[in-house]
Design an enzyme around this catalytic site. Sequence first.
Site, mmCIF file in Angstrom:
data_model
loop_
_atom_site.group_PDB
_atom_site.id
_atom_site.type_symbol
_atom_site.label_atom_id
_atom_site.label_comp_id
_atom_site.label_asym_id
_atom_site.label_seq_id
_atom_site.Cartn_x
_atom_site.Cartn_y
_atom_site.Cartn_z
ATOM 1 C CB CYS A 264 -0.941 0.005 1.195
ATOM 2 S SG CYS A 264 -0.104 -0.123 2.793
ATOM 3 C CG HIS A 834 -3.994 0.730 4.818
ATOM 4 N ND1 HIS A 834 -3.459 -0.132 3.880
ATOM 5 C CD2 HIS A 834 -5.123 1.229 4.265
ATOM 6 C CE1 HIS A 834 -4.246 -0.147 2.812
ATOM 7 N NE2 HIS A 834 -5.261 0.670 3.023
#
Length: 909
Positions: A264, A834
Site C-alpha cells: 500500500c 496502512h
Amino acid sequence: MAAVAANVAAAAEDREPQRENVPGLESQRRQIENGESGRERPLRAGESWFLVEQHWYKQWEVYVQGGDQDSGTFPGCINNADLFEDQVNWRLKKGLVEGEDYVLLPAAAWHYLVDWYGLEHGQPPIERKVVELPSVQKVEVYPVELLLVRHSDMDTPHIAQFSHTDSVDLVLRTAREQFVVSPQEETRLWIKNAEGSFERLCNTRVTLLDAALKTGQVVIMETRNKDGTWPSAQPQAVNTALEEDEEFQGQPGICGLTNLGNTCFMNSALQCLSNVPQLTEYFLKNHYLEELNFCNPLGMKGEIAEAYADLVKQAWSGHHRSIVPHVFKTKVGHFASQFLGYQQHDSQELLSFLLDGLHEDLNRVKKKEYVELCDAAGRPDQEVAQEAWQNHKRRNDSVIVDTFHGLFKSTLVCPDCGNVSVTFDPFCYLSVPLPVSHKRVMEVFFVSMDPRRKPEQHRLVVPKKGKISDLCVALAKHTGMSPERMMVADVFSHRFYKIYQLEESLSSILDRDDIFIYEVSGRSAIGENSREDVVLPIYLRERTPARDYNNSYYGLMLFGHPLLVSVPRDRLSWDALYHILLYRLSRYVTRPSSDDEDDGDEKDMEDKDNIPKPGHVAGGSSQDSGPEQAGPSSGVAGGSRAPVDNSPGPSHWPQRARRKHLFTLQTVNSNGTSDRSTFNEDTHAQPYIAIDWEPEMKKRYYDEVEAEGYVKHDCVGYVLKKAPVRLQECIELFTTVETLEKENPWYCPTCKQHQLATKKLDLWMLPETLIIHLKRFSYTKFSREKLDTLVEFPIRDLDFSEFVIKPQNESAPELYKYDLIAVSNHYGGLRDGHYTTFACNKDSGQWHYFDDNSVSPVTENQIESKAAYVLFYQRQDVARRLQPQPGLAEPPASPACGPPPNSEFMDVN
C-alpha cells in the site's frame, strides 16, 4: 542503403554511353584509378561506393592501357550479372571476395564509367556504404537482412536490408511504414534470439552493430493496446479478460492499484505522482521516448521510466477499474534492494527513490561535466543563486527537475570565528518538522494497600524526558497519595518484568507497556534495610497436573496480577505473611468458615512463631539467568522443615503446619518459574514469594472476575486533544536557526577545524509542483514514535510569499500561491499501518480516495485528517496553463467506487 531489391531495380537507370563526350583513354585511366575521384583514395565513413564485376573491370583496364579506342578489347556495357544469385531479387551471391570477384569504386568513378560505357539493361547498381567499425573503415558489401513481423502475425515476415551503422530507430520506422501503423499508435521492437528467447530493443538510438543484430534475425513489432498494456506483457490465458476490460470505459486516472502484499505504501506514492498533471501529460504524449537515457551510470537503463510510463498509460487509458503493478514492483526491487520482498515500507522513501530514478533515466545530460561548487564569498545572493542553479542544470536536466526541483539558501555561521558560509542547494521536496510537545500522556494502574479498593486506571500527563519520580508526582495529584508511598513496575505475563527506581528515565517505558503503581508503606522500600518494612513481590500460581505417566508430578502456572506487599520486619514469619496476604486478597478471596479451618498444633505454634529476619534484601529488578521449569511446591501445608543451612533467607523461615490453608507460600526466582530452597546473602537477590493454589481451592475461594476488575478514574474519560498545527507553522519551524548535532559538525575553513555551527535554511526558488513531507515519524537514540498531530493545510491558496526570500515579482503573485492536488495518508503506528491517497483528477477536477483496489469520490472537507503524511501542491500559474478545455462534461464515477471513507479510522494491512 538499398531498401527492397525490387524497388532498387525499378529505380535503376539504363544509361546509353555518350561517345562524343568520352575523354581519351589515358585521361579515363587517371580519373578512375587516381585523384580525388579514383579508387585509390581513402575511404570516408558514410559515403557510397559501388561494386563492379572483376572480369569486366580487368577488360576495361586492358582496353585503356592499350591506348587504341578502336581496339577489339572494348569492354562494352558494365555487366555485373556474375555477382547476382538471380535476376529477380538481385541478391548478391554469398562469399564474394574483393579483387577476385569484384572491385570497389567511389561514386564519382562509378558515374564516369556508367556515363562512358553504360550499364547492362535492367541491372541495378550495387551501391554500398562505407561504415566505421571499431578500429577500421570498410565498405559494407553485405548489409544486414532482417525479417520484420508483427506481434499479431508472426508467420508473415517482410525482408528489409539495413547497414550495420543504421539506427534501430530506422528499423522501427521501416516496420511502421511496412505495416501501416498510424502516428498516434505506440510501438516497440523485440528480437528473437537463436535459442528462441525474446529480448527488447529498448534503446532505438543505437546502431544495428551495437545492438548485435545479424542477418536472418526476426524482429517483432508490437503495438500498445487501447488499455495501455502491451500484448507481450499479458499471458495468453487472460486474453479474454483483457478483451472484456477493453469494453469498460471510465474516467481516465480513476483506477485502483492491487495490493500485492504490504505494498500500500507503493500504491499511495504512485497514485500521488500519477495525479501530477504535467508529469502525467509528459508520459501520455510520449515525450519520454525521446529523452530516455540508457547510458547514465547513475540511472537504471531507462527501465524504471518505462515501467512507470506503462503504469501511467494503463491507469489513464480509462479501460481499467484497477491494475496489478507487479512489473513495476519487480523493477523497483531489482534496482533498490531495500524494497525487495513484501515488508511494509515508507511511502515517502519510495517516492524519493522513484523521483531520483525517473530523473536519472530521463536526464537530458548524457555526459555529466565536473562542476566545482563555489561559496558566496561576499557576492550578492542573486548572482550566487543563479550560478548554483546553472551548475545544477549543467549536470541535471529532466522533466523531474522542471517539475519538482527548487532552491534552498543555506547559511552556516561558525560559533568561534563568526565566519559565514552561504551556499544554494537544489531540493526535490521539503521535509518539514512538526512542533513536538514536551509532554507525554501515559496510562497506569494504581493499586492501593486498601484491599477493598479495586485498581484504578489513570491517564497522566508527564514530561517526555522525565523520570519515574515524575510519574509518581503526577499520580499523587489524582490520588492525594504521597509519591514516597509509590512503587512503579512493568507487569508482563503475570510477572514483574521490571521494578523501577525513582531516578530511572521515563523513556524506557513504551506506550504499550502495562505499568502498575503500587501503594506501599511509607516506611518501606526495596533494598533499604534502614526502613522498618520490607517490600515483597508476590506472584500467584496454580498447580496443574503435568503430562507425566503416573501423574505424580505437578506443574505450576502463573495467573492474575502480581502484588508488591509491605511487610513489617518484626512480622517476617510464614504465618504472619499468610494472614497479611489473606487480608490483601480479601476483595476477591473468600475466607473459609471455622468448619473449614483447623488452627493446628498450639505447641508447634509456640516454638516457631518468631523467626529470623531476612538479611540483605536487594532492590530493583535483578533477573535470573533464565526461566526454569517449575518443580513441586514445598509450601506451608507440608509441615515444618529444618533449615538446610544457617542462611537467614526467607526460604529457611520455619513453617507452620496447617491442614486447611487456602494456599501455600514458596520463595521463587524473579520469573516465578522455579522454587528456591536456599538464599545466599552474597547474591543480593531480591526474594520473590509465590502464592500456590490447588485447583479445587482456587475454584472454591478465588473469584477470578472480581480479581480482574478495575475502575477508571475520571481523568480517563477526558479526551486529551492535541491542539492542531497549521502547515505554515511547520514551514516556519523548518526555516528557523538550529545548531548542528555533535554527530554532524561543519568544517570551518577559517578555523581549520570542525565546529557545531548554527545553520539556517531559507526558501529561494520554489518548483512548479511542491512536495511537502510531514515528519511524523520520530527516531532518536532512546525512542521511536509517530506524531498523530492534526496539521491544518489549505486546499487552495497556500501562500509562500512570506517564506521565499528571493526578490519577488510583484506583478505575478500566482508564482507564490499553490493549490493542493494530492495527499498520501498513513494510518496506524510504527510497526503496522496502512497508506491511502486523496487525489484531484486533472481532467474532471473531482477529488477521489484511493485505497489500493478501491476508488471512491470524496468532498474537499474529507481530505484534512491526522493521517496526512505527504502533501502535493501545484503552483497556480501552472494549473492555469494546464487547465482543460471549458465546457467538458464531468464523466461519471467509476463503478469501482465505494462509499466515502471514514477519515479517522482505517483498516490496516
